[in-house]
Design a protein around this motif. Structure first.
Motif, mmCIF file in Angstrom:
data_model
loop_
_atom_site.group_PDB
_atom_site.id
_atom_site.type_symbol
_atom_site.label_atom_id
_atom_site.label_comp_id
_atom_site.label_asym_id
_atom_site.label_seq_id
_atom_site.Cartn_x
_atom_site.Cartn_y
_atom_site.Cartn_z
ATOM 1 N N THR A 1 0.783 -2.885 6.736
ATOM 2 C CA THR A 1 0.257 -4.255 6.073
ATOM 3 C C THR A 1 -0.233 -3.912 5.166
ATOM 4 O O THR A 1 -0.724 -4.460 3.980
ATOM 5 C CB THR A 1 0.986 -5.627 6.576
ATOM 6 O OG1 THR A 1 -0.781 -5.676 7.239
ATOM 7 C CG2 THR A 1 1.833 -5.506 7.539
ATOM 8 N N VAL A 2 -1.783 -3.038 5.441
ATOM 9 C CA VAL A 2 -2.344 -3.225 4.739
ATOM 10 C C VAL A 2 -2.401 -2.524 3.321
ATOM 11 O O VAL A 2 -2.005 -0.788 3.316
ATOM 12 C CB VAL A 2 -3.435 -2.432 5.665
ATOM 13 C CG1 VAL A 2 -4.697 -2.504 4.396
ATOM 14 C CG2 VAL A 2 -4.007 -3.106 7.043
ATOM 15 N N GLN A 3 -2.429 -2.948 2.146
ATOM 16 C CA GLN A 3 -1.822 -2.027 1.213
ATOM 17 C C GLN A 3 -3.899 -2.004 0.142
ATOM 18 O O GLN A 3 -4.329 -2.989 0.071
ATOM 19 C CB GLN A 3 -1.049 -2.510 -0.099
ATOM 20 C CG GLN A 3 0.038 -2.918 0.720
ATOM 21 C CD GLN A 3 1.572 -3.244 -0.152
ATOM 22 O OE1 GLN A 3 1.251 -3.926 -1.263
ATOM 23 N NE2 GLN A 3 2.446 -2.820 0.188
ATOM 24 N N LYS A 4 -3.885 -0.923 -0.185
ATOM 25 C CA LYS A 4 -5.399 -1.453 -1.167
ATOM 26 C C LYS A 4 -5.294 -0.155 -2.844
ATOM 27 O O LYS A 4 -3.866 0.796 -2.431
ATOM 28 C CB LYS A 4 -6.117 0.355 -0.667
ATOM 29 C CG LYS A 4 -6.424 -0.987 1.130
ATOM 30 C CD LYS A 4 -7.272 -2.088 0.293
ATOM 31 C CE LYS A 4 -7.710 -2.364 1.748
ATOM 32 N NZ LYS A 4 -8.675 -3.667 1.774
ATOM 33 N N TYR A 5 -5.868 0.356 -3.192
ATOM 34 C CA TYR A 5 -5.566 0.724 -4.663
ATOM 35 C C TYR A 5 -3.920 0.197 -5.184
ATOM 36 O O TYR A 5 -3.762 1.076 -5.716
ATOM 37 C CB TYR A 5 -5.785 2.638 -4.600
ATOM 38 C CG TYR A 5 -6.919 3.066 -3.584
ATOM 39 C CD1 TYR A 5 -7.836 2.722 -4.104
ATOM 40 C CD2 TYR A 5 -6.229 3.401 -1.975
ATOM 41 C CE1 TYR A 5 -9.418 3.396 -3.391
ATOM 42 C CE2 TYR A 5 -7.962 3.942 -1.476
ATOM 43 C CZ TYR A 5 -9.540 3.596 -2.660
ATOM 44 O OH TYR A 5 -9.603 3.680 -1.443
ATOM 45 N N GLY A 6 -4.120 -0.787 -5.406
ATOM 46 C CA GLY A 6 -2.453 -1.308 -6.436
ATOM 47 C C GLY A 6 -1.638 -0.873 -5.877
ATOM 48 O O GLY A 6 -1.187 -0.904 -6.541
ATOM 49 N N GLY A 7 -1.834 -1.535 -4.317
ATOM 50 C CA GLY A 7 0.036 -1.373 -3.753
ATOM 51 C C GLY A 7 0.227 -0.132 -2.743
ATOM 52 O O GLY A 7 1.639 0.283 -2.023
#
Ligand SMILES: [Zn+2]
Length: 511
Positions: free
Chosen positions: A135-141
């Protein structure tokens, strides 16, 4: 496996908003290593020698609980330092004492130890965390952690570590790894290096893996699920550990018919690149939707889609070649990606030659002649492709053609000495393209600046193809010739070309 990174302005700013240096002269470490493509990856002020990653994972809920212990050495007087991490942290200790921490940017974990760290001192950093990584999104998804029907997989370039352990996330800082994961009985855990033991208690089984040679953070991998394991040793005595998800459906046989060739292919590659650098080799095929692969150290990660059209030894050769070119000798900066991909691609040319499906020269001629001068392909410089083109076809194809041009310039005897000598001399280290050039010049006794400029650093089609100077072929492949050339005058398509192209388009999609 790749995901474009959008460098966060907020994380760049934190450098300048840092608390003023204390009277003693201790300063915060930089929040990035200044990589030309990814300035905030990695951190300044320390080097890591070892990661001890201890996890508990529940496939039913995707809950990951972890304690990672990092052994580091301060390279400057540090009042504060950063790790790169994407998950939710509950506690940080430095040298046994509780440290304060804050997060910023996509992956910055800023740690202020109770006592500052003097330059040259050792630090033991313990980070406790708990999260649901998918569920962890980084750098725009983007998420590097992929759930599967019975577990999870993490493998990704240039970033993936942050979804399962805190690190100095840049290939210029390599370290040894112990990875120990507790999973419900009946599940298995695959990681890098050697499986040193399994223990079961009260319905849970712990798998402990060790990689005892320096490893870049993006080359660490983890796969959890239900696997069929195949263990053996190569003809040269190297332990092989391969794992296949029990859930590969109709790709299962082709996956085995490819990855079970690992022992044979690693011994074959040793003939070109020198002794295999690690103490174990193998790969795993998890039940993901992926059609990509990644050269995760000693244990290549293969997506089942790679085997949808039958066996694929080309991809196995490519990823195993990276064990020398990329894993043992790693990049100092991401812009030098040609040192990884050019050579891994060229190993496929050598495999084609070995299989009598087209020589390296025929493949290089074909790539050169079949792409007209106005093809945008030629505008990408393999030696510095730009972040957005880091894994574009030109890095692979033109990158490999550049290596054939080098072979022609120095002759086979010196070329194969370079191909084997470089990973031997630079074993377990880091390198840049200028350092490679200096090495190739030393071995060949020739100046190679013009040649490498033409093939790696010029955004247009080289005027002369990758042919030995003075040959008749050199004249017929000159660019003036290709304008008026009829279709039938193109070199014949090498038999291996379609398979090579399949492998590399797969790379473009995922890298
Ligand atoms: Zn590759």
């Amino acid at each position: 496996m790749r995901k474009r990174l959008i460098v966060s302005a907020a994380s760049a700013l934190s450098l300048f908003l840092a608390v003023p240096a204390s009277a003693s002269g201790f300063q915060p470490g930089a929040d990035g290593l200044g990589d030309p493509y990814y300035p905030t990856l990695g951190n300044g002020g320390y080097r890591v020698s070892h990661y001890d990653i201890r996890l508990k994972y529940q496939p039913a809920t995707d809950e990951l609980e972890g304690t990672t212990t990092i052994l580091a050495t301060a390279t400057q007087d540090l009042s504060r330092f950063n790790l790169d991490f994407a998950l939710n942290v509950s506690e940080v200790r430095v040298n046994g004492r509780i440290a304060t921490f804050a997060t910023s940017g996509d992956q910055e974990l800023e740690i202020t130890p109770a006592r500052p760290l003097a330059k040259g001192s050792q630090a033991t950093v313990v980070v406790r965390y708990k999260d649901v990584p998918s569920t962890v999104q980084k750098y725009g998804g983007y998420t590097a952690w992929r759930r599967t029907p019975d577990g999870a997989v993490v493998a990704g370039e240039p970033v993936s570590a942050g979804w399962w352990f805190p690190s100095n996330d840049h290939p210029s800082d390599k370290a040894t790894f112990d990875v120990s994961v507790l999973v419900p009985d009946g599940n298995q855990v695959i990681s890098n290096g050697v499986l040193t033991g399994t223990t079961s208690q009260a319905g849970w089984t712990r798998y402990s893996w060790r990689e005892n040679k320096p490893q870049a953070t993006y080359l660490a991998t983890l796969a959890i699920g239900k696997f069929d394991v195949s263990q053996d040793t190569t003809a040269s005595g190297l332990p092989v550990y391969n794992a296949y998800s029990k859930d590969l459906g109709e790709n299962a046989a082709a996956a085995r018919a490819s990855v079970e060739r690992t022992g044979e292919l690693v011994d074959w590659l040793s003939g070109y690149f020198g002794e295999y650098p690690f103490s174990s080799v193998g790969g795993y095929v998890a039940n993901t939707q992926s059609s990509g692969a990644l050269e995760t150290q000693t244990r290549v990660s293969y997506g089942p889609g790679l085997f949808a059209r039958g066996s694929n030894t080309q991809v196995v050769v490519h990823e195993l070649a990276h064990q020398w070119y990329g894993d043992s000798v790693s990049l100092s900066r991401w812009s030098d990606i040609w040192l990884n991909e050019g050579f891994a691609e060229y190993s496929q040319f050598l495999w084609s030659e070995h299989e009598n499906e087209g020589t390296a020269q025929e493949l290089a001629d074909y790539i050169y002649a079949s792409r007209p001068a106005d093809d945008p392909f030629w505008t990408v410089k393999p030696g510095d492709p730009g972040e957005e083109n880091q894994f574009s076809g030109a890095v692979y194809y033109r990158g490999a053609v550049a290596i054939q041009a080098l072979r022609n310039a120095v002759g086979d005897e010196k070329f194969f000495r370079i191909l084997k000598g470089w990973p031997t001399e630079r074993r377990y280290g880091n390198a840049t393209i200028p350092e490679f050039q200096a090495y190739a010049e030393k071995v060949s006794g020739q100046k190679l600046g013009d040649l490498l400029n033409t093939w790696l650093f010029t955004p247009s089609k080289p005027a002369v193809g990758p042919v030995p100077p003075g040959t008749a072929a050199a004249a017929s492949l000159a660019p003036g010739a290709d304008a008026g050339r009829a279709e039938g005058q193109l070199p014949a398509e090498p038999k291996s070309w379609k398979k090579i192209q399949e492998t590399s388009s797969v790379h473009e999609a995922r890298h």
